[in-house]
Design a protein around this motif. Sequence first.
Motif, PDB file in Angstrom:
ATOM      1  N   LEU A 113      -3.665 -19.404  11.133  1.00  0.00           N
ATOM      2  CA  LEU A 113      -2.269 -19.302  10.709  1.00  0.00           C
ATOM      3  C   LEU A 113      -2.155 -19.063   9.206  1.00  0.00           C
ATOM      4  N   LEU A 114      -3.010 -19.731   8.419  1.00  0.00           N
ATOM      5  CA  LEU A 114      -2.916 -19.658   6.963  1.00  0.00           C
ATOM      6  C   LEU A 114      -4.032 -18.847   6.329  1.00  0.00           C
ATOM      7  N   GLY A 115      -4.892 -18.245   7.140  1.00  0.00           N
ATOM      8  CA  GLY A 115      -6.064 -17.552   6.615  1.00  0.00           C
ATOM      9  C   GLY A 115      -5.716 -16.294   5.841  1.00  0.00           C
ATOM     10  N   VAL A 116      -6.704 -15.796   5.098  1.00  0.00           N
ATOM     11  CA  VAL A 116      -6.514 -14.598   4.275  1.00  0.00           C
ATOM     12  C   VAL A 116      -6.492 -13.361   5.182  1.00  0.00           C
ATOM     13  N   PRO A 117      -5.383 -12.639   5.249  1.00  0.00           N
ATOM     14  CA  PRO A 117      -5.309 -11.442   6.107  1.00  0.00           C
ATOM     15  C   PRO A 117      -5.944 -10.239   5.421  1.00  0.00           C
ATOM     16  N   MET A 118      -7.267 -10.202   5.392  1.00  0.00           N
ATOM     17  CA  MET A 118      -7.984  -9.177   4.643  1.00  0.00           C
ATOM     18  C   MET A 118      -7.679  -7.763   5.136  1.00  0.00           C
ATOM     19  N   MET A 119      -7.501  -7.601   6.442  1.00  0.00           N
ATOM     20  CA  MET A 119      -7.244  -6.258   6.961  1.00  0.00           C
ATOM     21  C   MET A 119      -5.902  -5.716   6.461  1.00  0.00           C
ATOM     22  N   PRO A 120      -4.788  -6.439   6.663  1.00  0.00           N
ATOM     23  CA  PRO A 120      -3.513  -5.925   6.150  1.00  0.00           C
ATOM     24  C   PRO A 120      -3.478  -5.791   4.632  1.00  0.00           C
ATOM     25  N   ILE A 121      -4.118  -6.714   3.909  1.00  0.00           N
ATOM     26  CA  ILE A 121      -4.137  -6.616   2.447  1.00  0.00           C
ATOM     27  C   ILE A 121      -4.778  -5.306   2.017  1.00  0.00           C
ATOM     28  N   GLY A 122      -5.910  -4.980   2.631  1.00  0.00           N
ATOM     29  CA  GLY A 122      -6.599  -3.743   2.285  1.00  0.00           C
ATOM     30  C   GLY A 122      -5.733  -2.523   2.505  1.00  0.00           C
ATOM     31  N   ARG A 123      -5.042  -2.482   3.659  1.00  0.00           N
ATOM     32  CA  ARG A 123      -4.191  -1.331   3.947  1.00  0.00           C
ATOM     33  C   ARG A 123      -3.003  -1.261   2.990  1.00  0.00           C
ATOM     34  N   GLN A 124      -2.426  -2.419   2.656  1.00  0.00           N
ATOM     35  CA  GLN A 124      -1.260  -2.395   1.778  1.00  0.00           C
ATOM     36  C   GLN A 124      -1.627  -1.971   0.358  1.00  0.00           C
ATOM     37  N   VAL A 125      -2.734  -2.472  -0.147  1.00  0.00           N
ATOM     38  CA  VAL A 125      -3.128  -2.120  -1.509  1.00  0.00           C
ATOM     39  C   VAL A 125      -3.503  -0.642  -1.593  1.00  0.00           C
ATOM     40  N   ILE A 126      -4.202  -0.130  -0.589  1.00  0.00           N
ATOM     41  CA  ILE A 126      -4.618   1.268  -0.653  1.00  0.00           C
ATOM     42  C   ILE A 126      -3.401   2.189  -0.634  1.00  0.00           C
ATOM     43  N   THR A 127      -2.338   1.806   0.076  1.00  0.00           N
ATOM     44  CA  THR A 127      -1.123   2.615   0.057  1.00  0.00           C
ATOM     45  C   THR A 127      -0.411   2.517  -1.291  1.00  0.00           C
ATOM     46  N   ALA A 128      -0.627   1.423  -2.011  1.00  0.00           N
ATOM     47  CA  ALA A 128       0.000   1.259  -3.320  1.00  0.00           C
ATOM     48  C   ALA A 128      -0.766   1.975  -4.428  1.00  0.00           C
ATOM     49  N   LEU A 129      -2.037   2.238  -4.215  1.00  0.00           N
ATOM     50  CA  LEU A 129      -2.862   2.850  -5.252  1.00  0.00           C
ATOM     51  C   LEU A 129      -2.848   4.376  -5.215  1.00  0.00           C
ATOM     52  N   VAL A 130      -2.425   4.949  -4.091  1.00  0.00           N
ATOM     53  CA  VAL A 130      -2.472   6.409  -3.965  1.00  0.00           C
ATOM     54  C   VAL A 130      -1.074   6.947  -3.690  1.00  0.00           C
ATOM     55  N   PRO A 131      -0.794   8.180  -4.111  1.00  0.00           N
ATOM     56  CA  PRO A 131       0.507   8.783  -3.783  1.00  0.00           C
ATOM     57  C   PRO A 131       0.605   9.045  -2.286  1.00  0.00           C
ATOM     58  N   GLU A 132       1.822   9.175  -1.804  1.00  0.00           N
ATOM     59  CA  GLU A 132       2.044   9.327  -0.366  1.00  0.00           C
ATOM     60  C   GLU A 132       1.332  10.550   0.199  1.00  0.00           C
ATOM     61  N   SER A 133       1.202  11.599  -0.601  1.00  0.00           N
ATOM     62  CA  SER A 133       0.566  12.826  -0.120  1.00  0.00           C
ATOM     63  C   SER A 133      -0.906  12.631   0.213  1.00  0.00           C
TER      64      SER A 133
END
Length: 396
Positions: A113-133
């Motif tokens: 319940l409280l664990g580190v969601p490494m999979m979603p974090i990775g996807r969210q950060v990668i979308t924030a680091l690159v342009p949508e294209s």
Amino acid sequence: MDLAPFKHVLMLPRVRPFALLMFFARMPPAATGVILTLHVAVTLDKGYGAAGLVGAAGTIGMGLGAPLMGRLIDSRGLRSMLGVSVTASAAFWLTAPLMGYWTLLVTSFLVGLLGVPMMPIGRQVITALVPESRRRIALSVDSISVELSFMGGPALGVFVATKFSTSAALMFIGVSILVAGVLLYWANPPMVHEDEVVDGPQPRVFEWMRGRIVGVLVVCAGTAVCLTGMEVSAIASLEHIGKQSWLGAVFFAMCAASIVGGLVYGGVKRVPNVLVLLVLMAALEIPVGLGDGNVLLLCLLLVPMNLMCAPLIAASGEHISRLAPPTARGLALGLQGSAFTVGNAIGAPIAGVAIDRGGAPAGFAIVGVIGLLVAGVAWLLSRQNKPVASQVTMSS
């Protein structure tokens, strides 16, 4: 297939070190299932049924917790979430060797319940680091990284458990999560791209959680049903002919095929949509049972369907990141993680029942058919009105 786009994405600021960090950060979670199973079944001598209950408790916790942690990221930021999640996870894994069975069962749910969601974090950060294209290529890189983590994590965990002890392996997971969490806290990567508008009040869930994004989440669940059913059926097939020692080679073939699929998906200019990818995966799983009794044939038949694995993970992440508003992306990607978890929970028992009645070929066939049915449900949902957050369709 052109691999130059991968190079261009990896050359963007902060992308390459972050991708490397997430590769190592995802290895401990990839090993948790096999280590907990060995610890409960062998070290605590409670059997594999009891070990399965501990794993199920953790899975249920993760399914409920990923959206909650994602919501916390959206409202308070990554560091606030990591402060809660890393503390809880490290405390559990470092003290797990001291716990009795029932304590382990309860706390396994809590750490999920409280664990580190490494999979979603990775996807969210990668979308924030690159342009949508370039998001499709970046998410393909991320999905390949996930496959590599799942190839290395369990093997490393089993090595520590067999070379030393399962208690040492549990503590190794705790230390690894703590180190990865501290590095993420220090790096504090962005969670929303600088070009995206985040001003104004946070949108309510019902304003964007509509047909198309729900359809993508259904596709994620169907993907997990196919993959989990495939794994259970492959294990049963090898056990039936007394070739359990070849399990590592079979799983290596699965992961390698997925990596190749991710490279192709990120390197071509025109790609199929998520519904087509799920239909292909499900349809290609149905005949895999023809390899029952022959390790080489089984590996060969598993390759085509696993070519769709990394592309499906990347494509679903890309659609969700576009369909959800930037200020609710953590929650949306957390729900994606929950959808995968639900699919895992459904796929394993369904395949197991089919195997008990008709052997491994029935397991492959039934989850493949269910995958096709799920794709049909997702298609119906995709025909509904577009969410207010985006004008992107599932066929883009």
